[in-house]
Enzyme design. Structure first.
Site, PDB file in Angstrom:
ATOM      1  CG  ASP A 140      -5.471 -17.147   7.768  1.00 42.06           C
ATOM      2  OD1 ASP A 140      -5.057 -18.148   7.175  1.00 42.06           O
ATOM      3  OD2 ASP A 140      -5.478 -16.129   7.524  1.00 42.06           O
ATOM      4  CG  ASP A 142     -11.210 -22.070   4.418  1.00 35.23           C
ATOM      5  OD1 ASP A 142     -11.542 -21.381   3.341  1.00 35.23           O
ATOM      6  OD2 ASP A 142     -10.201 -22.421   4.598  1.00 35.23           O
ATOM      7  CD  GLU A 194     -10.188 -21.422   0.515  1.00 35.52           C
ATOM      8  OE1 GLU A 194      -9.499 -21.777  -0.660  1.00 35.52           O
ATOM      9  OE2 GLU A 194      -9.867 -21.584   1.529  1.00 35.52           O
TER      10      GLU A 194
END
Length: 267
Positions: free
Chosen positions: A67, A155, A157
């Site tokens: 990635d 994603d 986080e």
């Protein structure tokens, strides 16, 4: 990508993520910091500390990938596949308005060299009106995933200060909006510790067909939240942040797909 030491985010805010190449100034100051373990296998790893590229004992049942984001700079895609890299997941967007400037070039280069492609969105959850929908729309329009690409990805986080209930609702709104826009259920990138701490270890997403892209470095197998993701296990695993791949200068994140055939996660 996950839980590196603090940096100024691409959208101008302070985050704990992205690729190691941009955090060189922090390494000296933080080299003596100890790795801080999170519950259930997630980890906040000190800069310069997590150098392991642990792999499963058997590699016959996994497919190799990477990635990336603009922090990798210019990539020579004609060389990337020479190490057996078969897929790439690139940063497309962040928040409501940021787009990775290398996304289009990397997409063209990867596809021209036979590397399967997908895109991730770095979430900035907040309580403003329609934030999840606006972030999802920004991602769907920028990523422009099409037939033959891999699953879209969120994603996750940053909790954005939201409660467990509100963050769960935010994530559900985002993935359902992208599902409707793209025509496939997104996978969710997260550490086990973050999921347990900020989403109450919910199994709702696993039980409703959303795949897990788990981040856990330097281990022989990853920690998996939500009761082994509802008994389904991980689909993608980011197992290293310090990989070396031909055609890419500096470190790059390394990933496994849990299987031999990417067809199951292809649009």
């Amino acid at each position: 990508m996950p839980y590196r030491m603090a940096r100024l985010g691409d959208a101008g805010r302070l985050w704990l993520r992205d690729t190691p190449s941009m955090r060189r100034p922090l390494v000296t100051a933080l080299a003596l910091a100890a790795a801080i373990a999170l519950p259930g296998g997630g980890a906040v790893q000190a800069a310069g500390h997590a150098k392991s590229q642990a792999r499963p004992t058997s590699r016959t049942t996994t497919v190799e990938g990477i990635d990336i984001s603009h922090w990798q700079g210019t990539i020579d895609w004609s060389r990337v596949g020479s190490k057996g890299v078969r897929f790439a997941i690139a940063k497309a967007t962040e928040g409501q308005g940021y787009s990775d400037p290398t996304y289009g070039t990397n997409r063209s280069g990867a596809k021209a060299n036979g590397i399967a492609w997908s895109a991730y969105h770095y979430a900035h959850p907040d309580s403003s009106t329609n934030d999840a929908v606006l972030e999802a729309d920004h991602y769907a329009e920028t990523a422009a995933l099409a037939t033959g690409d891999l699953l879209p990805a969120l994603d996750l986080e940053d909790a954005g200060g939201l409660s467990t209930a509100d963050l769960t609702t935010w994530v559900r709104t985002w993935v359902e909006r992208v599902r409707d826009r793209v025509g496939a259920k997104p996978m969710i990138y997260v550490t086990a510790g973050f999921w347990r701490t900020h989403l109450g270890d919910t199994t709702w997403f696993a039980d409703n067909g959303y795949s897990l892209w788990v981040a856990n470095w330097g281990v022989s197998k990853p920690g998996v939240p939500a009761s082994n993701w509802g008994g389904r296990g991980w689909t993608f695993w980011q197992y290293s942040s310090t990989g070396s791949v031909p055609g890419i200068s500096g470190n790059v994140d390394l990933d496994h797909f849990n299987g031999r055939d990417l067809t199951a996660v292809t649009l």
